[in-house]
Enzyme design. Structure first.
Site, short mmCIF file in Angstrom:
data_model
loop_
_atom_site.label_atom_id
_atom_site.label_comp_id
_atom_site.label_asym_id
_atom_site.label_seq_id
_atom_site.Cartn_x
_atom_site.Cartn_y
_atom_site.Cartn_z
N LEU A 326 -53.93 34.20 0.38
CA LEU A 326 -53.20 34.60 1.58
C LEU A 326 -51.69 34.48 1.41
O LEU A 326 -50.93 35.21 2.04
CB LEU A 326 -53.64 33.73 2.77
CG LEU A 326 -55.10 33.85 3.19
CD1 LEU A 326 -55.41 32.85 4.30
CD2 LEU A 326 -55.42 35.26 3.65
N GLY A 327 -51.26 33.57 0.55
CA GLY A 327 -49.82 33.38 0.38
C GLY A 327 -49.53 32.37 -0.71
O GLY A 327 -50.42 31.67 -1.21
N GLY A 329 -46.34 29.49 -1.94
CA GLY A 329 -45.10 28.80 -1.59
C GLY A 329 -44.78 27.71 -2.58
O GLY A 329 -45.48 27.54 -3.59
N GLY A 332 -47.65 25.29 -3.20
CA GLY A 332 -48.87 25.74 -3.84
C GLY A 332 -49.29 27.09 -3.26
O GLY A 332 -48.45 27.88 -2.85
N VAL A 334 -52.27 29.38 -0.71
CA VAL A 334 -53.20 29.32 0.41
C VAL A 334 -54.26 30.40 0.20
O VAL A 334 -53.93 31.55 -0.12
CB VAL A 334 -52.49 29.53 1.76
CG1 VAL A 334 -53.50 29.49 2.91
CG2 VAL A 334 -51.42 28.48 1.97
N LYS A 348 -55.20 25.31 1.80
CA LYS A 348 -53.93 25.13 1.10
C LYS A 348 -54.13 24.20 -0.09
O LYS A 348 -54.43 23.02 0.08
CB LYS A 348 -52.86 24.58 2.05
CG LYS A 348 -51.51 24.37 1.37
CD LYS A 348 -50.38 24.21 2.39
CE LYS A 348 -50.39 22.87 3.06
NZ LYS A 348 -49.18 22.64 3.86
N ASP A 446 -38.93 20.60 8.93
CA ASP A 446 -38.95 21.88 8.19
C ASP A 446 -39.40 23.02 9.10
O ASP A 446 -40.26 23.83 8.75
CB ASP A 446 -39.88 21.78 6.98
CG ASP A 446 -39.56 22.84 5.91
OD1 ASP A 446 -38.45 23.41 5.97
OD2 ASP A 446 -40.41 23.08 5.05
#
Length: 607
Positions: A326-327, A329, A332, A334, A348, A446
């Protein structure tokens, strides 16, 4: 000698000592280990496993072509303990989102693979004559042939015989996991059958398991070879590189040359193992052992707080061996997955950082204490050696980052002012809860569009608590070991003490910057050719507030009020002095109240 090199040498020594065929050692493809009865498909390895279980590795993806099938399937996972394998259709056609999942081949098995009790069937009927009395199936939507209809049945028997009586040109039966089929009615119709097909299905294998077990216990290696006498293919146990009937003889005589090889190999292995043990002990004493011990200690002290713990094997099964990313970053990646009851999740996987597990503990400690509609729900976690995972509800609309581009040409989506305002209010409520509403006060540190997830109704959820700080309610000042957060959203006091003390007001600053970014992303009147392109946006919008609000909202009174609220609140939140910023409780009041009396902050705080 480096420990990694020793690890690479040990399997080679084992192969030399035991005399196994070099092509029959276990292989890997992506995250999968391929061992008997499976084998990587090549002419040199054809005797290494069952003839119907040859696998192909293409781009770190493991594929299988069953002996009696005419179609490829992706191997999502192999459980050697349970003797099961999970397969997913490798074609793209079944996974489109039009509602018309087109399959071309029925799945058939041979003696090596059998469907399990966890499987069920879905049957697709294509190009059928329209008939108002179609008794047992739902019509598929989005199929290209408008003169005929296509249907799908979730009944296990499929009624394939009756289908042809209704003039259907084809009927295809697809196995699926029964647990996924039971939960698919909660998925929108156009994605329903694609989702359950993505979950794949389970097969069991048991080719010569008794013979193989006896062979391995006797020191041999299981394989297959062609019988020259009758031309068939049968099980064979390799002993010292030579095939035998079913197991290695306990009293076999070794040649002098082989005994010499064994002696040299055994002595070398002892020395290598001793060197490796010393290096391993020294290496682990500095790294992972302390980190894992710290996390386990935290889990034991907070045993009733944290959610369900899963094994890494369970995580792999949930995500079908991390098939759908899914993504990505800095933390790490997801991946999308499903629980056993069909509940959709996002997993995640944290990178192997050398931070004493601080990010992992922060996430568990903070989210486990929360329960709010605007904060993500942590469903579970995994801690197994260096493997760490956090399991959340799946958010189909991704993150707010999709809608926070300064320039629409960069691929961002556009939301209306009303929806953006609702999102801003939801985030404010979530932050107010973290700062005041839960048992332990939490400062996120954040807040940014990437960490705001949107569910199917675009309800915002604050996520990613890896930098969060837990505080006692009576505390107002927070001590941190260094600057934390994302450039552009970090409050001044977080990276320089000259701006004051760090507190929950640091989140207020990040929230204000994010709201102003949402305002700038929504407006199409701001272009690189305007005055704003060469001026700090908050400063420019401060000086052009009235004309901006009118032009952005197309002279709609109610929308103008919404835009003005977001801008004024955002400007108050980014005051350089934290004492001049409102609390999140005050921010919620300002957003939900009237614009009457909502004044601009002092201009001196902008820079």
């Amino acid at each position: 000698m480096p420990p990694l090199l020793l690890l690479l040498l040990v399997p080679l020594l084992f192969a030399a000592a035991n005399g196994y065929p070099s092509t029959c050692v276990s292989a890997t493809c992506g995250d999968l280990t391929i061992a008997y009865p499976f084998w990587l498909n090549s002419s040199s390895a054809s005797s290494c496993g069952y003839r119907g279980l040859g696998l192909a590795c293409e781009g770190n993806t493991t594929l299988i072509l069953p002996a009696q099938s005419h179609h490829r399937y992706r191997v999502a996972d192999i459980d050697y303990d349970m003797r099961s394998v999970f397969l997913v259709d490798d074609a793209e056609a079944p996974f489109n989102t039009t509602g018309c999942q087109h399959l071309h081949f029925n799945f058939t098995t041979d003696g090596g693979l059998q469907l399990t009790q966890s499987d069920s069937n879905i049957t697709f009927f294509y190009n059928c004559k329209k008939n108002a009395s179609w008794p047992f199936a739902e019509e598929l939507i989005g199929c290209p042939d408008y003169n005929k209809s296509s249907y799908v049945s979730t009944a296990d028997d499929g009624y394939t015989g009756e289908a042809y009586e209704y003039g259907c040109e084809a009927a295809v039966v697809a196995p699926v996991l029964d647990s996924h089929k039971k939960g698919m009615m909660d998925v929108p119709r156009e994605r329903r059958y694609a989702e359950v097909l993505k979950g794949g299905f389970e097969l069991r294998y048991s080719p010569h398991s008794v013979q193989c077990g006896a062979c391995e216990r006797s020191g041999g290696w299981c394989g297959y070879r062609q019988n020259l006498a009758h031309g068939g293919v049968g099980f064979v146990c390799y002993c010292d590189g030579e095939p035998t009937a079913d197991q290695c003889g306990s009293g076999r005589q070794y040649s002098k040359k082989r005994m010499t090889i064994y002696t040299i190999a055994g002595s070398s292995m002892c020395l290598l193992f001793f060197a490796f043990w010393l290096g391993y002990k020294k290496y682990k004493s500095k790294g992972k052992s302390k980190e894992t011990a710290r996390i386990e200690s935290f889990l034991q002290k907070n045993g009733t707080v944290h959610p369900k713990r899963y094994t890494y094997a369970q995580v792999k099964r949930m995500t079908r061996s991390f098939a759908e990313k899914l993504g990505q970053g800095g933390f790490g990646a997801v991946y999308r997955g499903d629980l056993s009851d069909g509940h959709q999740i996002a997993v995640k996987m944290l990178k192997d950082f050398k931070t004493d597990g601080e990010d992992f503990i922060n996430e568990l400690a903070s989210i486990s204490r929360t329960s709010h509609v605007n904060v993500v729900t942590l469903l579970g976690f995994c801690l197994e050696g260096s493997k760490r995972a956090l399991i959340y509800d799946y958010m189909p609309n991704g993150s707010l980052e999709r809608y926070a581009f300064k320039d629409g040409s960069q691929g961002g989506n556009t939301l209306g002012w009303e929806k953006l305002f609702e999102i801003a209010v939801g985030i404010a409520r979530g932050l107010e809860y973290l700062h005041r509403g839960c048992n332990t006060r939490i400062v996120h540190f954040d807040i940014k569009p990437h960490n705001i997830l949107l569910d199917q109704n675009f309800c915002p959820k604050i996520s990613d608590f890896g930098l969060a700080k837990l505080c006692l309610n009576k505390e107002s000042v927070i001590s941190i070991g260094g600057a934390r957060g994302t450039i552009g959203y970090i409050a001044p006091e977080v990276y320089s003490k000259q701006f004051g003390a760090v507190s929950s007001k640091s989140d207020v600053y990040s929230y204000g910057m994010m709201v102003l970014e949402m305002v700038g992303a929504r407006d199409k009147n701001i272009s690189p050719n305007t005055e704003s392109s060469s001026q700090y946006f908050p400063q420019w919008i401060y000086e052009h507030l009235d004309e901006y609000c009118i032009s952005a909202s197309e002279i709609n009174g109610e929308i103008t009020e919404v835009v003005r609220k977001m801008i004024v609140v955002g400007l108050w939140c980014i005051q350089l002095s934290s004492a001049d910023r409102p609390t999140m409780t005050k921010v919620v009041e300002m957003l939900e109240g009237s614009t009457t009396g909502l004044e601009l902050p002092p201009k001196v705080l902008l820079s």
